[in-house]
Design an enzyme around this catalytic site. Sequence first.
Site, short mmCIF file in Angstrom:
data_model
loop_
_atom_site.label_atom_id
_atom_site.label_comp_id
_atom_site.label_asym_id
_atom_site.label_seq_id
_atom_site.Cartn_x
_atom_site.Cartn_y
_atom_site.Cartn_z
N MET A 1 -13.44 -3.55 18.36
CA MET A 1 -14.62 -3.89 17.57
C MET A 1 -15.43 -2.66 17.16
O MET A 1 -16.42 -2.80 16.44
CB MET A 1 -15.52 -4.84 18.38
CG MET A 1 -14.91 -6.20 18.65
SD MET A 1 -14.53 -7.12 17.14
CE MET A 1 -16.16 -7.28 16.43
N ARG A 2 -15.02 -1.48 17.62
CA ARG A 2 -15.80 -0.30 17.27
C ARG A 2 -15.82 -0.07 15.76
O ARG A 2 -16.82 0.37 15.20
CB ARG A 2 -15.26 0.94 17.99
CG ARG A 2 -16.08 2.19 17.70
CD ARG A 2 -15.64 3.40 18.50
NE ARG A 2 -16.09 3.30 19.88
CZ ARG A 2 -15.28 3.26 20.94
NH1 ARG A 2 -13.96 3.29 20.74
NH2 ARG A 2 -15.74 3.18 22.15
N ALA A 3 -14.72 -0.39 15.08
CA ALA A 3 -14.66 -0.20 13.63
C ALA A 3 -15.71 -1.05 12.93
O ALA A 3 -16.39 -0.58 12.01
CB ALA A 3 -13.27 -0.56 13.11
#
Length: 716
Positions: free
Chosen positions: A274-276
């Site tokens: 989910m960092r993107a």
Amino acid sequence: MTTTYPFSAIVGMDGLRLALLLNAVSPAVGGVLVRGEKGTAKSTAVRAIAALLPPVDVVAGCRFSCDPAAPDPSCPDGPHEPDTGEARPARMVELPVGASEDRLVGALDIERALSDGVKAFEPGLLADAHRGVLYVDEVNLLHDHLIDLLLDAAAMGASYVEREGVSVRHAARFLLVGTMNPEEGELRPQLLDRFGLTVEVAASRDTDERVEVVRRRLAYDEDPEGFAARWAADEDALRERIAAARARLPRVVLGDRALRQIAAVCAGFEVDGMRADIVTARTATALAAWAGRTDVRTEDVRGAALLSLPHRRRRAPFDAPGLDEDKLDEILRQFEEDEPEPDPDQGPEGPDSSDDGPDGPGGPENPGGGPQEDPGDGAGEQAPPTAPEPSVPDRRTGEHETADRETDSPQADGDGGAGEADGGSGGAGGDRAAVGAAEPFRTRRLDVPGLGQGAAGRRSRARSEHGRTTGARRPQGTLSALHLTATVRAAAPHQRSRGRRGPGLLVRRDDLREAVREGREGNLVLFVVDASGSMAARTRMSAIKGAVLSLLLDAYQRRDKVGLITFRGADAELALPPTSSVDAAAVRLERLPTGGRTPLAAGLLKAREVLRVERLRDPSRRPLLVVVTDGRATEARRSGGPTPVERAGRAARMLAGDGVASVVVDCESGLVRLGLAGALARELRATPVTLDELRADSVTALVRGVRTVSNPRRAA
């Protein structure tokens, strides 16, 4: 004091300038990774942005840059008195590639900690970079243990220094900026993901733009102060705009519609984790603030995705990072069809929204999002109109490479042919076009015998700063890894003579012992690949390339340097000098044509020469020679001279005499086998491995290690 090249004087490089400016507006974006060929002013741009960052308020006298409004309660210099703040410029700290662990995280005085119970701590670069910029030039060449420390600090926002139960913690939140040349190797995926944005830079192919770059650089080198003075007004305007965007940032609304667009784009490109999504959302918000708006629009989402997703799209080490813009537009277009965008005139806009438009920030007239460049009063420094950067031929599919492929003979379709029927004696006329590699697989680890002391890696056993403790010794230089038990044992007999009365242990510097540790090192893996006619059957060469590609993937994961030698026709060729760029070796292998005779001796002698030179350049890095061949040797023979097989045997014995650890990958196939590769392995004193035994999951594979050379001084 050295005058920094002005950021506003940089010509072109719109993507790089925009990425740096967005991080200046919102440090939460997470930094920038700048990828590009050498000589493209990557470092110049990074150093220039630091001069534009707003000053920071720090506690006076604090070595860890604590914020007076919210000082770190665990600061080693604390507790801090109230009302002791002062303003200073934001720092840009450079981390050298060869820095030690103590230089990065700081050093703890172990002697005082043991004897006096005092945490005497000397801050490192992470403390200096707190609330500033940490810049790593050639970040892909950074040692693994330093990368691990950077990952920990970036993830936790703090640095921990542990020395045998004595620990110091301090805050370490910084903007991480790295530059790298992909030709020298790629980054570990864990560190790659820590960079919020990535940009690719290349030298412009536009003549006028290149002329302007040279003109400005010469003017700067001749009179740095005068050049900076001519651009001072542009720099001040840029600082004001960054400050205004920072002030506007908290008011920017990231609506549900924009969030759903970001989620759709990240899901459509199948990015991991989910960092993107989070980084793209922060970048889109910063783009809106930079453009003078308080609402995030579709163009902000698109621009953010182009900066935040390319390096997160890598599916394998040899995949080139990048983003399909057509696919991105298609995803956004489908979203538009499902949910029409409301009239922007009715949405919440800030007081500066009039700045946005066709000619505003980020518009066609200023694609970099930066200020319009004004040369001021500098003669001959008028900037040409900013234009989209011209396309550059891909290293993998460039025009010159296409031409090379078109010159290959189109005889690759069959499994036979004259070149193979006679064992590769067809000469150069039997050349065949390159065939693709088969699917790579996980290989068994092949290592070098003995105990080395080369660069940290994951292949062969070596003495290292990290790993399991195998003993203790007196410190050699600065003590970095204390062996507590050995230190206490050395100090214990002297306590009465030293007049010990209390519970503390009286320790002298002569008592200190450091731990001797054993870990793994990276090696130089030199591939010698037979590309002659005897290997040219399409299915066989595809399998062989797949095996070598698998070994290259293994070398990438084990932090090795690699080199590639091929032999065919009349001679051997160093297709790729030893390098950390495993990707480059994979590209050379993919394009490798086959055909002609089999000059095996030439390939082995070329390998011996390459290893001799590399031994002088990097004596601590031990080599591993991997010969991929069916063992045949056919070449032009002089009357009365040795046969090709005899010459190959002599060259193999010379390598064995040098003590080179070797592996022979036997590529012979079929029901009738001559065993020539096995004979070559015996001459080399090498480990023979078939293609099937190379697989880690093969049922018939044997656990093999490279045999130690019993008499490395044996003459040929």
